[in-house]
Design a protein around this motif. Structure first.
Motif, PDB file in Angstrom:
ATOM      1  N   LEU A   1       0.850  -1.197   0.000  1.00  0.00           N
ATOM      2  CA  LEU A   1       0.000   0.000   0.000  1.00  0.00           C
ATOM      3  C   LEU A   1       0.879   1.238   0.000  1.00  0.00           C
ATOM      4  O   LEU A   1       1.540   1.547   0.999  1.00  0.00           O
ATOM      5  N   SER A   2       0.911   1.930  -1.128  1.00  0.00           N
ATOM      6  CA  SER A   2       1.711   3.147  -1.266  1.00  0.00           C
ATOM      7  C   SER A   2       1.002   4.316  -0.578  1.00  0.00           C
ATOM      8  O   SER A   2      -0.216   4.324  -0.412  1.00  0.00           O
ATOM      9  N   ASN A   3       1.779   5.332  -0.211  1.00  0.00           N
ATOM     10  CA  ASN A   3       1.206   6.494   0.477  1.00  0.00           C
ATOM     11  C   ASN A   3       0.707   7.544  -0.507  1.00  0.00           C
ATOM     12  O   ASN A   3       0.542   8.707  -0.149  1.00  0.00           O
ATOM     13  N   ALA A   4       0.448   7.161  -1.756  1.00  0.00           N
ATOM     14  CA  ALA A   4       0.116   8.128  -2.797  1.00  0.00           C
ATOM     15  C   ALA A   4      -1.268   7.855  -3.372  1.00  0.00           C
ATOM     16  O   ALA A   4      -2.021   7.024  -2.870  1.00  0.00           O
ATOM     17  N   GLY A   5      -1.580   8.589  -4.451  1.00  0.00           N
ATOM     18  CA  GLY A   5      -2.854   8.423  -5.133  1.00  0.00           C
ATOM     19  C   GLY A   5      -2.736   7.486  -6.318  1.00  0.00           C
ATOM     20  O   GLY A   5      -1.790   6.700  -6.433  1.00  0.00           O
ATOM     21  N   HIS A   6      -3.682   7.599  -7.245  1.00  0.00           N
ATOM     22  CA  HIS A   6      -3.812   6.621  -8.330  1.00  0.00           C
ATOM     23  C   HIS A   6      -2.570   6.597  -9.228  1.00  0.00           C
ATOM     24  O   HIS A   6      -1.981   5.541  -9.449  1.00  0.00           O
TER      25      HIS A   6
END
Length: 560
Positions: free
Chosen positions: A475-480
């Motif tokens: 799970l990355s800490n960013a958006g799409h």
């Protein structure tokens, strides 16, 4: 970590919209119907409305006296100019706006309307409140400063930008200066060649960038909704170059931008074309297996292909599968689905079949309204009120390089969101073959974005659970998009991981560990372990059966 905004929580349009919204579209009649319902409720419950009107009046009275009742969200850059807090006039204007926002939210929450109606009302008023922000007027202190500093020319430049956008950009402010980029010269510049072409796709093979290379190649499957070069923007954040420099043989698919002649291209058509590209990769490299990487709708296509191969007992052609922000489980518990009823879905299908395609500009508008302050009003201020040209940003250039979807594929995607077929064996039939993802035993690596409102991370997590084989979820800490563009050295990059995949996404998150840095090196370790032995680099592209046709980036990517 909630799908639905909590009571009193600051709301954004993205809280209510996701990939299904872009595929289905938003009908103006639904928004107007929501406003009518609220109007009827106000007339039927005048005491409720009067009570909140009096509360708002009381707050505005205190604001006029100079009280500071509310603080803007610290992440809301619209009010970062110190004038909003230091100047008495502007401070009162901001406090009046925040008071109105708060009271409207409370009015809707306390209305006694059914949950679905309240969610629709919050969505509509969130859009209205964002539009009515005091920053979206010529009284914006930034606009006034620019007006005086430019001697009034900013006003005329802004008017020119507005007229140009009304004529050539469907009335929305441009997000990027298009002239700053050119495909093949400033973006999509990694050397390579088209080694195969059919009606649906061009297959690009890239020149190696390492002394040795792994035997099994990597085939990148981009979404049909966007062009492939999100994987090959500027060299500093090019995923293609990162893979090449670390010894991988890299191929990527460039989908053709369809027109009404191709209205019958459905998911099965794309899966057949992908299988053909997979076999070409094997033929050129001599490898029996290929590593697959798919993003968004490309991940769905890739999963469907593996289901078909499994049914044909040919799954051994695939060495591993990487899913980037991809939905296989389409159940999304969010208010976005409230506008996607049976009538809306059928209307969306009819529109695309009448035109032959779903125009990419229609999807782009919905995506923009997911984050209106960032993707609409921010540029409204910059382009019109300040009279400045939009910035030159490669990601936004790619985002505005729209593609179309053929009507049949659009219909398949609508049915995918409606029926969620991959969650049970045989629910989805592709190329005449029922799909059972639990029997797809290929090792997988999945990435989601915690701030992704297009494909929410918990749905991507549940999608991972549908697969067989060894599974890894990050799970990355960013958006799409930024979840994909996450190169090493990015100071903002981090992710969470938990090797134990539980059935509950939130339980998984609670026990996960936080890791600073990019997920790319973690993926590289996994993919190299599944890419066979290293050998001397082969510099030639293609082979006798599949000679090079055109230099990268090919011809399909240039079609608008």
């Amino acid at each position: 970590m909630k799908d639905k905004p909590a009571k009193g929580q600051a709301l954004t349009a993205a809280s209510f919209m996701n990939a299904q919204s872009a595929i289905t579209g938003l009908r103006g009649r639904d928004l107007v119907s929501t406003l009518r319902s609220l109007g009827r409720h106000s007339l039927l419950h005048p005491l409720h409305t009067a009570r909140h009107a009096l509360s708002l009046g009381s707050q505005l009275g205190r604001v006029l006296m100079g009280d500071t009742l509310h603080q803007p969200n610290p992440r809301d850059s619209r009010f970062s100019d110190p004038t909003w807090s230091l100047n008495p006039f502007y401070r009162r204007g901001l406090q009046a706006y925040l008071s109105w926002q708060k009271e409207v939210r409370t009015w809707i929450d306390d209305s006694g309307l059914p949950d679905d109606d309240r969610a629709r009302a919050h969505f509509v008023f969130t859009l209205l409140n964002d539009a009515l922000s005091p920053t979206n007027s010529l009284l914006n202190p930034l606009a006034l400063k620019e007006l005086f500093n430019s001697g009034g020319t900013s006003l005329f430049k802004g008017l020119g930008h507005l007229l140009d956008d009304l004529r050539h950009n469907d009335g929305l402010p441009r997000q990027v200066t298009r002239e700053a980029f050119e495909v093949g010269k400033t973006v999509a510049t990694t050397p390579g060649a088209v080694v195969f072409r059919n009606e649906l796709l061009e297959l690009i093979q890239y020149k190696p960038m390492s002394e040795k290379q792994y035997a099994k190649p990597l085939l990148i499957v981009p979404p049909q909704i966007n062009k492939y070069y999100i994987f090959d923007l500027s060299p500093g954040n090019s995923f293609v170059q990162y893979a090449l420099k670390n010894g991988l043989q890299v191929f990527t698919i460039s989908w053709r931008n369809p027109d009404p002649r191709h209205r019958e291209w459905g998911l099965s058509t794309y899966v057949q074309a992908l299988e053909e590209a997979l076999n070409v990769c094997r033929a050129i490299t001599g490898a029996r297996e290929v590593n697959l990487m798919g993003a968004c709708a490309g991940g769905l296509t890739m999963a469907a292909l593996q289901g078909v191969l499994q049914a044909k007992r040919q799954l051994r052609r695939v060495a591993s599968a990487t899913y980037l922000v991809s939905l296989l489980d389409s159940e999304i518990d969010s208010p976005a689905t409230l506008f996607a009823d049976e009538q809306a879905l059928e209307a969306a299908k009819r529109r695309s079949y009448q035109h032959g395609v779903l125009d990419g500009r229609d999807m782009a508008r919905v995506f923009a309204w997911m984050r209106p302050n960032d993707l609409i009003w921010n540029y409204f201020v910059n382009n019109y009120l300040l009279g400045k040209a939009p910035p030159a940003f490669d990601v936004l250039y790619w985002n505005n390089d729209n593609t179309r979807l053929p009507a049949a594929l659009h219909g398949d995607l609508l049915d995918f969101f409606k029926h969620n077929p991959l969650t049970h064996a045989g629910g989805l039939e592709v190329c005449g073959t029922p799909i059972d993802l639990s029997k797809v035993t290929v090792d997988s690596f999945s990435v989601a974005g915690i701030n992704d409102h297009i494909t929410p991370w918990d749905a991507v997590y549940r999608s991972t659970l549908l697969l067989g084989g060894e599974r890894r979820f990050i799970l990355s800490n960013a958006g799409h998009v930024q979840s994909i563009l996450n190169p090493p050295g990015n100071p903002k990059a981090s992710y969470v991981e938990n090797s134990r995949l539980s059935s509950d996404p939130r339980a998984w998150y609670y026990d996960a560990k936080h890791v600073e840095g990019s997920w790319w090196p973690q993926w590289l370790d996994c993919i190299q372990a599944r890419s066979g032995t290293q050998r001397e680099t082969l510099t030639a592209l293609g082979n006798a059966n599949y000679p090079t046709l055109d230099p990268a980036p090919g011809t399909y990517v240039l079609v608008r």
